[in-house]
Design a protein around this motif. Sequence first.
Motif, PDB file in Angstrom:
ATOM      1  N   PHE A  33       1.013   2.284  -3.500  1.00  8.88           N
ATOM      2  CA  PHE A  33      -0.122   1.768  -2.662  1.00  8.88           C
ATOM      3  C   PHE A  33       0.530   0.856  -1.843  1.00  8.88           C
ATOM      4  CE2 PHE A  33      -3.745  -0.747  -1.499  1.00  8.88           C
ATOM      5  CZ  PHE A  33      -4.702   0.208  -1.218  1.00  8.88           C
ATOM      6  N   PHE A  34       1.258  -0.040  -2.133  1.00  6.77           N
ATOM      7  CA  PHE A  34       1.685  -1.241  -1.229  1.00  6.77           C
ATOM      8  C   PHE A  34       2.629  -0.431  -0.339  1.00  6.77           C
ATOM      9  CE2 PHE A  34      -0.263  -4.283  -4.201  1.00  6.77           C
ATOM     10  CZ  PHE A  34      -1.151  -5.000  -3.211  1.00  6.77           C
ATOM     11  N   VAL A  35       3.510   0.361  -0.658  1.00  4.86           N
ATOM     12  CA  VAL A  35       4.298   1.236   0.375  1.00  4.86           C
ATOM     13  C   VAL A  35       3.487   1.579   1.426  1.00  4.86           C
ATOM     14  CG1 VAL A  35       5.868   2.998   0.321  1.00  4.86           C
ATOM     15  CG2 VAL A  35       6.174   1.647  -1.352  1.00  4.86           C
ATOM     16  N   LEU A  36       2.126   2.332   1.080  1.00  7.25           N
ATOM     17  CA  LEU A  36       1.553   3.017   1.792  1.00  7.25           C
ATOM     18  C   LEU A  36       1.117   2.255   2.969  1.00  7.25           C
ATOM     19  CD1 LEU A  36       0.174   5.734  -0.357  1.00  7.25           C
ATOM     20  CD2 LEU A  36       1.655   6.277   1.219  1.00  7.25           C
ATOM     21  N   ILE A  37       0.550   0.691   2.011  1.00  4.87           N
ATOM     22  CA  ILE A  37      -0.023   0.022   3.251  1.00  4.87           C
ATOM     23  C   ILE A  37       1.099  -0.478   4.281  1.00  4.87           C
ATOM     24  CG2 ILE A  37      -0.767  -2.418   3.534  1.00  4.87           C
ATOM     25  CD1 ILE A  37      -2.465  -2.286   0.996  1.00  4.87           C
TER      26      ILE A  37
ATOM     27  N   ILE B 109       2.301  13.123   6.152  1.00  4.80           N
ATOM     28  CA  ILE B 109       2.214  13.373   4.811  1.00  4.80           C
ATOM     29  C   ILE B 109       1.682  12.371   3.960  1.00  4.80           C
ATOM     30  CG2 ILE B 109       3.807  13.793   2.739  1.00  4.80           C
ATOM     31  CD1 ILE B 109       5.988  14.761   5.022  1.00  4.80           C
ATOM     32  N   LEU B 110       2.033  11.007   4.720  1.00  2.00           N
ATOM     33  CA  LEU B 110       1.661   9.841   4.170  1.00  2.00           C
ATOM     34  C   LEU B 110       0.095   9.436   4.244  1.00  2.00           C
ATOM     35  CD1 LEU B 110       5.129   8.131   4.629  1.00  2.00           C
ATOM     36  CD2 LEU B 110       4.387   9.014   2.655  1.00  2.00           C
ATOM     37  N   MET B 111      -0.341   9.335   5.199  1.00  2.00           N
ATOM     38  CA  MET B 111      -1.892   9.241   5.307  1.00  2.00           C
ATOM     39  C   MET B 111      -2.712   9.943   4.380  1.00  2.00           C
ATOM     40  SD  MET B 111      -2.373   6.960   7.549  1.00  2.00           S
ATOM     41  CE  MET B 111      -1.153   5.866   8.398  1.00  2.00           C
ATOM     42  N   PRO B 112      -2.557  10.934   4.349  1.00  2.00           N
ATOM     43  CA  PRO B 112      -3.497  11.743   3.052  1.00  2.00           C
ATOM     44  C   PRO B 112      -3.110  11.193   1.734  1.00  2.00           C
ATOM     45  CG  PRO B 112      -2.171  13.626   4.461  1.00  2.00           C
ATOM     46  CD  PRO B 112      -1.770  12.227   4.895  1.00  2.00           C
ATOM     47  N   ILE B 113      -1.904  10.817   1.503  1.00  2.00           N
ATOM     48  CA  ILE B 113      -1.466  10.043   0.376  1.00  2.00           C
ATOM     49  C   ILE B 113      -2.436   8.837   0.168  1.00  2.00           C
ATOM     50  CG2 ILE B 113       0.226   9.266  -1.394  1.00  2.00           C
ATOM     51  CD1 ILE B 113       2.101  11.275  -0.200  1.00  2.00           C
ATOM     52  N   LEU B 114      -2.250   8.149   1.057  1.00  2.00           N
ATOM     53  CA  LEU B 114      -2.974   6.785   1.255  1.00  2.00           C
ATOM     54  C   LEU B 114      -4.347   6.789   0.849  1.00  2.00           C
ATOM     55  CD1 LEU B 114      -2.870   3.744   2.168  1.00  2.00           C
ATOM     56  CD2 LEU B 114      -3.517   4.485   4.269  1.00  2.00           C
ATOM     57  N   PHE B 115      -5.012   7.799   1.475  1.00  4.01           N
ATOM     58  CA  PHE B 115      -6.395   8.195   1.604  1.00  4.01           C
ATOM     59  C   PHE B 115      -6.618   8.503  -0.116  1.00  4.01           C
ATOM     60  CE2 PHE B 115     -10.150  11.160   2.003  1.00  4.01           C
ATOM     61  CZ  PHE B 115     -10.898  10.259   2.626  1.00  4.01           C
ATOM     62  N   ILE B 116      -5.885   9.205  -0.467  1.00  4.09           N
ATOM     63  CA  ILE B 116      -6.229   9.792  -2.089  1.00  4.09           C
ATOM     64  C   ILE B 116      -6.051   8.599  -2.953  1.00  4.09           C
ATOM     65  CG2 ILE B 116      -5.473  11.093  -3.864  1.00  4.09           C
ATOM     66  CD1 ILE B 116      -4.572  13.309  -1.804  1.00  4.09           C
ATOM     67  N   LEU B 117      -4.985   7.886  -2.849  1.00  2.00           N
ATOM     68  CA  LEU B 117      -4.831   6.455  -3.500  1.00  2.00           C
ATOM     69  C   LEU B 117      -6.118   5.676  -3.670  1.00  2.00           C
ATOM     70  CD1 LEU B 117      -1.248   5.542  -3.986  1.00  2.00           C
ATOM     71  CD2 LEU B 117      -2.501   6.414  -5.741  1.00  2.00           C
ATOM     72  N   LEU B 118      -6.447   5.325  -2.377  1.00  2.00           N
ATOM     73  CA  LEU B 118      -7.694   4.763  -2.155  1.00  2.00           C
ATOM     74  C   LEU B 118      -9.024   5.053  -2.651  1.00  2.00           C
ATOM     75  CD1 LEU B 118      -7.980   3.433   1.687  1.00  2.00           C
ATOM     76  CD2 LEU B 118      -8.160   2.044  -0.230  1.00  2.00           C
ATOM     77  N   LEU B 119      -8.925   6.428  -2.870  1.00  2.62           N
ATOM     78  CA  LEU B 119     -10.201   7.035  -3.580  1.00  2.62           C
ATOM     79  C   LEU B 119     -10.025   6.741  -5.159  1.00  2.62           C
ATOM     80  CD1 LEU B 119     -10.877  10.371  -1.793  1.00  2.62           C
ATOM     81  CD2 LEU B 119     -12.214   8.415  -1.794  1.00  2.62           C
TER      82      LEU B 119
END
Length: 450
Positions: free
Chosen positions: A316-320, A182-192
């Motif tokens: 974002f920092f949570v995802l990192i 679940i989280l990797m796609p969110i990280l990806f979207i936030l990066l975009l």
Amino acid sequence: MAIDDNQATIGWSSRWTFILAATGSAVGLGNIWKFPYITGEYGGGAFVLVYLLCIAIIGIPVMMSEILIGRNKQQNPVDAVLSLSKSEKVSPAWSIIGILGILTGLMIMMFYSIVAGWSLDYVYATANGQFLQITQTNIASYFEQLRANSPLQLAWHTAFTLLTAGVLAAGINRGLGNAIRILMPILFILLLLLVGYSYQIGHFAQAFNFLFAVDFSKLTGEAVLVAMGHAFFTLSLGMGAIMVYGSYMTKSASIANTVLTVAFLDTLIALIAGLAIFPLVFANNITPSAGPGLMFVSLPLAFGALPYGEIFGTVFFVLIAIAAWSSAVSLLEPGVALLNQRLGWSRPLSALLIALITWCGGLGCIYYAQLFDVLDHITANYMLPLGGLLISIFAGWKMRRKTVRNELKELSLGQFNLWYGISRVIAPIAIFVIFIAQLELHNKILRLFQ
Ligand code: TRP
């Protein structure tokens, strides 16, 4: 008994789970923190090009070798190579690959956990609104103060170590597998999203040029070495992490397709992180060569100025931190698997012991910043490539052609020969030459002739 333990905890349910786990291992602080900061230090475009070449020519073939070694014997890196040395009739001394790897993983974790701890601190600070409308001077001094505050870093380092040990104790599939999905796609979207913002607000063209305009005059022997080291680091290669993950992979999955997917995703995320960070760096007069603080200074500036920056920044920092977490697990898994499978220790006990070792090392990194730098430099630039060299030679020269061909049977003969040639000749020579170039031995040799 040890085997049962493992099957209860790991043993990927499908090819996708392996891809996810390997991607979770590969995508981490290396992509978002380290790649931008070393690219800044080594001058941009030419460095990025060498890094991409190293991924393609060395990283991908070595990753295939690691997986096939692990999967062939379905054991931890030390025992996998040991059993292979029996069935392939070569010296058991090759199991040094596993031992060196476990050691390297521990050494990486010692500083990795400190950086992950900074991310945790930034989760807290962003959520608290401390970075709202922050100026460049203030955020720079915030980061400096954090680095000077040993007890605080120790607290975050301890928290991160416990998180990692917890997952290792429980087994990797249960907790982390689902989280990553679940989280990797969110990280990806936030990066975009962040790239979009950087594009509007920052000096995007300048950043793009910095990353992709190749100027070979900036390329030193050391830069090439660091680029290669980072290719290993970012793909989690050279220390048995991918090998041990491979040992939980089903025989029916295609190694090559899996590796290409993981390498592609990992590279994509690093480049996107660069395109998110550098426009802000150039817009705010931060020097690209600011060092390990680069991301921790440029990103809060962006979030501080963004609408809803508090929320986005926190997420974002949570995802990192989560990306770091799924990577850290893989750094320690080879050691945990060894204790568990060889000595029959339970996973919780094995995880606790291993985590205790790296926790102490992290303590050292907090109080002696030099140790941090030395570990970062030695592991990525020397130990991982050395591990990769040994792995390539082992798969290319020590294992029988029949055995490796059987692991890669989905490849056409031409594709297989390409991999084989790279593993036997090109990758070892490339790694060796880069080592030598770094030593600037050629200068000395040239001088002899003058
Ligand atoms: N690849 C991870 C990153 O980019 C770090 C990492 C996890 C790693 N496992 C590894 C590096 C094994 C080298 C070896 O952040």
